[in-house]
Write a protein that holds these residues in place. Structure first.
Motif, PDB file in Angstrom:
ATOM      1  N   HIS A 161    -103.754   9.940  -2.446  1.00  0.00           N
ATOM      2  CA  HIS A 161    -103.854   9.311  -1.124  1.00  0.00           C
ATOM      3  C   HIS A 161    -105.102   9.794  -0.377  1.00  0.00           C
ATOM      4  CE1 HIS A 161    -100.131   7.192  -1.453  1.00  0.00           C
ATOM      5  NE2 HIS A 161     -99.386   8.284  -1.450  1.00  0.00           N
ATOM      6  N   VAL A 162    -105.378  11.090  -0.465  1.00  0.00           N
ATOM      7  CA  VAL A 162    -106.554  11.621   0.222  1.00  0.00           C
ATOM      8  C   VAL A 162    -107.831  11.055  -0.403  1.00  0.00           C
ATOM      9  CG1 VAL A 162    -107.863  13.718   0.779  1.00  0.00           C
ATOM     10  CG2 VAL A 162    -105.372  13.700   1.031  1.00  0.00           C
ATOM     11  N   LEU A 163    -107.870  10.975  -1.723  1.00  0.00           N
ATOM     12  CA  LEU A 163    -109.037  10.392  -2.389  1.00  0.00           C
ATOM     13  C   LEU A 163    -109.253   8.946  -1.968  1.00  0.00           C
ATOM     14  CD1 LEU A 163    -108.577  11.937  -5.934  1.00  0.00           C
ATOM     15  CD2 LEU A 163    -110.434  12.435  -4.321  1.00  0.00           C
ATOM     16  N   ASN A 164    -108.185   8.178  -1.875  1.00  0.00           N
ATOM     17  CA  ASN A 164    -108.303   6.799  -1.407  1.00  0.00           C
ATOM     18  C   ASN A 164    -108.786   6.736   0.032  1.00  0.00           C
ATOM     19  OD1 ASN A 164    -107.668   5.501  -3.775  1.00  0.00           O
ATOM     20  ND2 ASN A 164    -105.500   5.296  -3.288  1.00  0.00           N
ATOM     21  N   LEU A 165    -108.286   7.633   0.849  1.00  0.00           N
ATOM     22  CA  LEU A 165    -108.713   7.676   2.247  1.00  0.00           C
ATOM     23  C   LEU A 165    -110.214   7.963   2.338  1.00  0.00           C
ATOM     24  CD1 LEU A 165    -107.614   7.522   5.154  1.00  0.00           C
ATOM     25  CD2 LEU A 165    -107.251  10.001   5.033  1.00  0.00           C
ATOM     26  N   LEU A 166    -110.709   8.796   1.445  1.00  0.00           N
ATOM     27  CA  LEU A 166    -112.124   9.153   1.435  1.00  0.00           C
ATOM     28  C   LEU A 166    -113.019   8.047   0.884  1.00  0.00           C
ATOM     29  CD1 LEU A 166    -111.767  12.821   0.200  1.00  0.00           C
ATOM     30  CD2 LEU A 166    -112.845  12.142   2.369  1.00  0.00           C
ATOM     31  N   THR A 167    -112.515   7.244  -0.044  1.00  0.00           N
ATOM     32  CA  THR A 167    -113.427   6.369  -0.794  1.00  0.00           C
ATOM     33  C   THR A 167    -113.063   4.888  -0.841  1.00  0.00           C
ATOM     34  OG1 THR A 167    -112.248   6.749  -2.875  1.00  0.00           O
ATOM     35  CG2 THR A 167    -114.052   8.268  -2.338  1.00  0.00           C
ATOM     36  N   ALA A 168    -111.833   4.549  -0.667  1.00  0.00           N
ATOM     37  CA  ALA A 168    -111.406   3.171  -0.929  1.00  0.00           C
ATOM     38  C   ALA A 168    -111.455   2.309   0.327  1.00  0.00           C
ATOM     39  CB  ALA A 168    -109.991   3.162  -1.505  1.00  0.00           C
ATOM     40  N   ARG A 169    -111.634   1.022   0.106  1.00  0.00           N
ATOM     41  CA  ARG A 169    -111.521   0.074   1.203  1.00  0.00           C
ATOM     42  C   ARG A 169    -110.029  -0.186   1.384  1.00  0.00           C
ATOM     43  NH1 ARG A 169    -114.041  -5.246  -0.047  1.00  0.00           N
ATOM     44  NH2 ARG A 169    -115.988  -4.356   0.681  1.00  0.00           N
ATOM     45  N   GLN A 170    -109.507   0.316   2.458  1.00  0.00           N
ATOM     46  CA  GLN A 170    -108.096   0.102   2.766  1.00  0.00           C
ATOM     47  C   GLN A 170    -108.014  -0.525   4.152  1.00  0.00           C
ATOM     48  OE1 GLN A 170    -105.310   3.243   1.535  1.00  0.00           O
ATOM     49  NE2 GLN A 170    -107.012   4.214   0.493  1.00  0.00           N
ATOM     50  N   ALA A 171    -107.876   0.292   5.173  1.00  0.00           N
ATOM     51  CA  ALA A 171    -107.777  -0.232   6.532  1.00  0.00           C
ATOM     52  C   ALA A 171    -109.142  -0.489   7.150  1.00  0.00           C
ATOM     53  CB  ALA A 171    -106.992   0.755   7.402  1.00  0.00           C
ATOM     54  N   HIS A 172    -110.203  -0.095   6.473  1.00  0.00           N
ATOM     55  CA  HIS A 172    -111.541  -0.266   7.019  1.00  0.00           C
ATOM     56  C   HIS A 172    -112.565  -0.374   5.895  1.00  0.00           C
ATOM     57  CE1 HIS A 172    -112.301   3.935   6.013  1.00  0.00           C
ATOM     58  NE2 HIS A 172    -111.138   4.199   6.577  1.00  0.00           N
TER      59      HIS A 172
END
Length: 164
Positions: free
Chosen positions: A11-22
Motif C-alpha cells: 500500500h505504501v509503495l502504491n501511495l508513493l508511485t501509482a496513479r490512484q487518487a491523483h
C-alpha cells in the motif's frame, strides 16, 4: 503477521508511485513545453521548475535523514527551494527530474526492504519511524504534484490528461 506487513508495504509503495487518487509525478510533468518550466502564472508564487526542484530537494533530505547517522538538518526555507524560477537549461531540468526519480526509487527500496522494520524509529531521529518518513514523502509529493497541475492549468498547458 507477515501478510499484514506485506500488505502495508504494498500500500505504501502504491501511495508513493501509482496513479490512484491523483496524478503521478510523471503525469504532472509529462509533455510540458520547456519554455513553460520557469513561468510563474499570474497570481501564483511558483513555477513548475520551482515545484520540481523543491520536491527533489525535500525528498532527498528525507532519504538522507533515513540513511545517514551524520544527517544535518537543512535551513528552512532557504535550503529547500531553488534560487531561480527556471532551470538554467535542459540538462539542469533533466538532472533534477532524474534525481527525483532515483531518490523516489530509493525510498521505495527502503519500504520493500523487509530487514527494515517500518515501525522502528530512525536511530538518529526524534522518534520518527521509517513508515512515517515514507508516508511524509508520499504526502509531500502528492501536495506538490497538485500544485504543478494547478500551475499547468493556469498556463493552459494541462490538456487532456487522465485525471482532468
Amino acid at each position: 503477521m507477515a501478510d499484514r506487513e506485506d500488505a502495508l508495504r504494498h500500500h505504501v509503495l502504491n501511495l508513493l508511485t501509482a496513479r490512484q487518487a491523483h496524478a503521478t509525478f510523471d503525469d504532472a510533468i509529462g509533455g510540458l513545453a520547456p519554455e513553460l518550466r520557469g513561468v510563474r502564472p499570474e497570481g501564483l508564487p511558483y513555477s513548475v521548475w520551482e515545484q520540481v526542484e523543491h520536491m527533489r530537494i525535500a525528498q532527498r533530505d528525507i532519504l538522507e535523514f533515513c540513511r545517514a547517522p551524520e544527517y544535518a538538518e537543512r535551513e528552512w526555507p532557504n535550503d529547500y527551494w531553488p534560487d531561480a524560477s527556471a532551470p538554467d537549461d535542459d540538462t539542469v531540468w533533466t538532472s533534477s527530474v532524474e534525481g527525483f526519480r532515483t531518490d523516489l526509487e530509493s525510498i521505495c527500496d527502503m519500504v520493500r526492504d523487509d530487514s527494515i522494520d517500518l515501525y522502528e524509529p530512525v536511530p538518529h531521529g526524534d522518534e520518527q519511524t521509517y513508515l512515517r518518513e515514507a508516508l511524509l514523502v508520499a504526502d509531500h509529493n502528492a501536495y506538490h504534484i497538485g500544485q504543478i497541475i494547478t500551475i499547468r492549468r493556469q498556463l493552459d498547458a494541462w490538456g487532456d490528461h487522465a485525471d482532468g
